[in-house]
Design a protein around this motif. Structure first.
Motif, PDB file in Angstrom:
ATOM      1  N   ILE A  76      36.025  49.178  40.755  1.00  0.00           N
ATOM      2  CA  ILE A  76      36.657  47.876  40.501  1.00  0.00           C
ATOM      3  C   ILE A  76      36.666  47.034  41.773  1.00  0.00           C
ATOM      4  O   ILE A  76      36.318  45.840  41.751  1.00  0.00           O
ATOM      5  CB  ILE A  76      38.077  48.072  39.957  1.00  0.00           C
ATOM      6  CG1 ILE A  76      38.030  48.773  38.589  1.00  0.00           C
ATOM      7  CG2 ILE A  76      38.805  46.732  39.831  1.00  0.00           C
ATOM      8  CD1 ILE A  76      39.398  49.136  38.041  1.00  0.00           C
ATOM      9  N   LEU A  77      37.046  47.639  42.888  1.00  0.00           N
ATOM     10  CA  LEU A  77      37.071  46.895  44.152  1.00  0.00           C
ATOM     11  C   LEU A  77      35.663  46.492  44.579  1.00  0.00           C
ATOM     12  O   LEU A  77      35.470  45.405  45.142  1.00  0.00           O
ATOM     13  CB  LEU A  77      37.721  47.760  45.239  1.00  0.00           C
ATOM     14  CG  LEU A  77      39.226  47.996  45.100  1.00  0.00           C
ATOM     15  CD1 LEU A  77      39.704  49.027  46.110  1.00  0.00           C
ATOM     16  CD2 LEU A  77      39.986  46.685  45.290  1.00  0.00           C
ATOM     17  N   HIS A  78      34.692  47.351  44.308  1.00  0.00           N
ATOM     18  CA  HIS A  78      33.300  47.037  44.656  1.00  0.00           C
ATOM     19  C   HIS A  78      32.825  45.789  43.916  1.00  0.00           C
ATOM     20  O   HIS A  78      32.115  44.954  44.481  1.00  0.00           O
ATOM     21  CB  HIS A  78      32.417  48.239  44.325  1.00  0.00           C
ATOM     22  CG  HIS A  78      30.993  48.073  44.746  1.00  0.00           C
ATOM     23  ND1 HIS A  78      30.598  47.994  46.066  1.00  0.00           N
ATOM     24  CD2 HIS A  78      29.855  47.968  44.012  1.00  0.00           C
ATOM     25  CE1 HIS A  78      29.294  47.850  46.134  1.00  0.00           C
ATOM     26  NE2 HIS A  78      28.813  47.824  44.897  1.00  0.00           N
ATOM     27  N   GLU A  79      33.230  45.667  42.633  1.00  0.00           N
ATOM     28  CA  GLU A  79      32.860  44.478  41.863  1.00  0.00           C
ATOM     29  C   GLU A  79      33.645  43.255  42.314  1.00  0.00           C
ATOM     30  O   GLU A  79      33.101  42.144  42.376  1.00  0.00           O
ATOM     31  CB  GLU A  79      33.089  44.739  40.364  1.00  0.00           C
ATOM     32  CG  GLU A  79      32.210  45.825  39.777  1.00  0.00           C
ATOM     33  CD  GLU A  79      30.737  45.490  39.894  1.00  0.00           C
ATOM     34  OE1 GLU A  79      30.387  44.294  39.786  1.00  0.00           O
ATOM     35  OE2 GLU A  79      29.926  46.415  40.096  1.00  0.00           O
ATOM     36  N   ILE A  80      34.920  43.446  42.616  1.00  0.00           N
ATOM     37  CA  ILE A  80      35.742  42.308  43.063  1.00  0.00           C
ATOM     38  C   ILE A  80      35.215  41.749  44.376  1.00  0.00           C
ATOM     39  O   ILE A  80      35.123  40.516  44.555  1.00  0.00           O
ATOM     40  CB  ILE A  80      37.218  42.741  43.204  1.00  0.00           C
ATOM     41  CG1 ILE A  80      37.823  43.022  41.820  1.00  0.00           C
ATOM     42  CG2 ILE A  80      38.039  41.670  43.918  1.00  0.00           C
ATOM     43  CD1 ILE A  80      39.236  43.565  41.873  1.00  0.00           C
ATOM     44  N   THR A  81      34.849  42.634  45.304  1.00  0.00           N
ATOM     45  CA  THR A  81      34.343  42.171  46.599  1.00  0.00           C
ATOM     46  C   THR A  81      32.956  41.538  46.490  1.00  0.00           C
ATOM     47  O   THR A  81      32.455  40.987  47.474  1.00  0.00           O
ATOM     48  CB  THR A  81      34.278  43.342  47.596  1.00  0.00           C
ATOM     49  OG1 THR A  81      33.491  44.405  47.050  1.00  0.00           O
ATOM     50  CG2 THR A  81      35.677  43.853  47.913  1.00  0.00           C
TER      51      THR A  81
END
Length: 214
Positions: A76-81
């Motif tokens: 999720i964080l990888h996509e958000i960043t």
């Protein structure tokens, strides 16, 4: 003796009923078992490790033995960043009408122009001729001229859309260049994000599903 030798050499004819029984009795090839949610997530994480730069693999491998919630938080964080900087940078480039030349003239920009140009044409926002024009000008290193609408043969009708294509392509190049930093930040923040976001949300979703089921 000679007749028995001839009978032994002749191929034996299997009756039709027996052939049918033999064909139906053969075992079917075993199908690969479907991966469960946890196995699929870890398999996807392994593929990400294989595609990542070599110097980042120890950082990602350290997360491999973590709980599934931490791996989910990482994705999720990888996509958000990726998504937040992409839209934020593209909007800033469009507002200030400026592109960083050290990113706007690279190979990743050409890749991004093809990607976003193809998407805009499928949506009907630009014509195929405009798509070919912006790709040609990008490959020739005229990205900043495209941004300012100073190239020859420019189509004023789609000028704003083609500007957005170039700006998103440049933002895409910046986001790809920031991949090592994005991965490190995502790995570092995964335990916190899993504890405060992933686990509470998944718990509430499971409780809602259980309460709604008869």
């Amino acid at each position: 003796m000679h007749r028995s030798t001839l009978r032994a050499s002749r191929p034996q004819i299997v009756p039709r009923a027996e052939r049918k029984w033999l064909s139906t009795s053969r075992p079917e090839p075993a199908q690969k078992p479907k991966l469960g949610g946890q196995a699929a997530a870890r398999n996807r994480f392994d593929r990400l490790i294989d595609r990542s730069p070599r110097f980042l693999r120890p950082t990602l491998t350290s997360l491999k033995k973590a709980p599934l919630s931490n791996i989910t938080a990482f994705f999720i964080l990888h996509e958000i960043t990726a998504i937040v900087p992409l839209f934020g940078l593209a909007s800033a480039f469009h507002y200030f009408r400026w592109l960083p030349p050290w990113f706007a003239e690279g190979v990743w920009v050409s890749e991004g122009v093809e990607k976003f140009g193809r998407y805009a044409r499928r949506k009907g926002w630009i014509s195929e001729k405009d798509e070919q024009h912006v790709e040609q000008e990008t490959n020739q290193g005229h990205v900043n001229l495209l941004e300012n609408g100073q190239t020859s043969g420019w189509f004023n009708r789609d000028e704003d859309t083609t500007r957005w294509i170039v700006e998103f392509a440049t933002a895409y190049a910046v986001v790809k260049a920031l991949l090592p930093i994005r991965i490190v930040v995502s790995v570092w923040a995964s335990p916190w994000f899993a504890r405060w976001v992933v686990i509470p949300v998944s718990t509430r979703v499971r409780a809602a599903v259980r309460s709604s089921s008869p």
